[in-house]
Design a protein around this motif. Structure first.
Motif, PDB file in Angstrom:
ATOM      1  N   ILE A 111      90.502  96.798  31.014  1.00 28.36           N
ATOM      2  CA  ILE A 111      89.410  95.680  30.896  1.00 28.36           C
ATOM      3  C   ILE A 111      88.910  95.231  32.313  1.00 28.36           C
ATOM      4  N   GLY A 112      89.933  95.081  33.280  1.00 29.80           N
ATOM      5  CA  GLY A 112      89.522  94.826  34.509  1.00 29.80           C
ATOM      6  C   GLY A 112      88.922  96.010  35.175  1.00 29.80           C
ATOM      7  N   VAL A 113      88.953  97.344  34.859  1.00 30.97           N
ATOM      8  CA  VAL A 113      88.371  98.258  35.375  1.00 30.97           C
ATOM      9  C   VAL A 113      87.013  98.716  34.821  1.00 30.97           C
ATOM     10  N   HIS A 114      87.037  98.558  33.656  1.00 33.43           N
ATOM     11  CA  HIS A 114      85.862  98.832  33.010  1.00 33.43           C
ATOM     12  C   HIS A 114      84.761  97.802  32.618  1.00 33.43           C
ATOM     13  N   SER A 115      85.171  96.763  32.873  1.00 35.64           N
ATOM     14  CA  SER A 115      84.426  95.389  32.601  1.00 35.64           C
ATOM     15  C   SER A 115      84.628  94.518  33.590  1.00 35.64           C
TER      16      SER A 115
END
Length: 242
Positions: A111-115
């Motif tokens: 979640i942190g990497v892709h959004s």
């Protein structure tokens, strides 16, 4: 022989027959070969045997994310990789995301990497998993993740979120009420359950509705993850709760 490769460690299933582990390590370019008998307890700790090599710590790459872990101390669920990416792509920028049973960051890291949500709050009870959760936050250079060490039953009520992940199975339904109580109006719940095939369309959503009280529950999706046991599926319920 079935196996899965996690970083530079090879995990064999319980039916392995090849004893030439030196050749196997060269073939798969791994430093260690292990067998994990099962995962036990609420802290999801592995019962394992090292067949070749010594080191059990590795860095695994998946979906553009880095996961550091020690396979003698924490579990890795390889079968959920598509689900981890699916959830990451659903998250909006203005959301606060609460990740119950966070482990080493299986959902929080993607979640942190892709959004780019406002805040990600992963909660994990196992100190070893929490250690690697913190390591992985640093490894992936994430600044909007605030990890919490503790029992979800005690920690979840301290927060309010727009999206709550319940990435655990077997006893997850016992945590439904505290999760729903912490979910903002119009929020989305991702609830994991292992359920007999004939009950997939009824039991999980009925459990959610039973704990939602007077709140309105809308079923958005039933996503099958994998076969858990004969006649039993691991599913994720996406529910909108007002």
């Amino acid at each position: 022989m079935k196996y899965k490769k996690i970083g530079d460690i090879l995990i064999l299933d319980n039916k392995y027959s090849d004893n030439n582990f030196d050749e196997l390590s060269r073939k798969h370019n791994v430093k260690t070969i292990m067998k994990i008998d099962h995962i036990q307890g609420t802290k999801r700790e592995p019962i394992y045997k090292i067949l070749y090599g010594e080191e059990t710590e590795t860095i695994h790459r998946e979906n553009g994310c880095l996961f550091k872990l020690d396979l003698s101390k924490v579990m890795w669920s390889k079968g959920n990789n598509n689900e981890r990416l699916r959830i990451a792509k659903l998250v909006d920028d203005d959301e606060t995301v609460l990740d119950m049973f966070a482990g080493i960051g299986y959902f929080s890291i993607p979640i942190g990497v892709h959004s780019n949500p406002k805040k990600i709050i992963p909660i994990e009870i196992n100190p070893n998993s929490y250690h690697f959760l913190c390591e992985n936050i640093r490894l992936n250079k994430l600044t909007n993740v605030t990890p919490i060490l503790g029992d979800c039953m005690m920690k979840t009520p301290k927060f309010k979120a727009d999206r709550i992940l319940m990435g655990y199975v077997k006893t997850t339904h016992h945590y439904l009420k505290i999760a729903i109580d912490s979910l903002n109006k119009g929020g989305i719940l991702h609830y994991h359950e292992t359920v007999p095939e004939k009950l997939i369309n009824t039991r999980p959503i009925e459990r959610i509705k039973a704990q939602a009280g007077n709140r309105d529950v809308e079923l958005l999706k039933i996503n099958k993850i994998k076969r858990y046991a004969p006649g039993v599926e691991h599913v994720v319920i996406d529910a909108l709760i007002n």
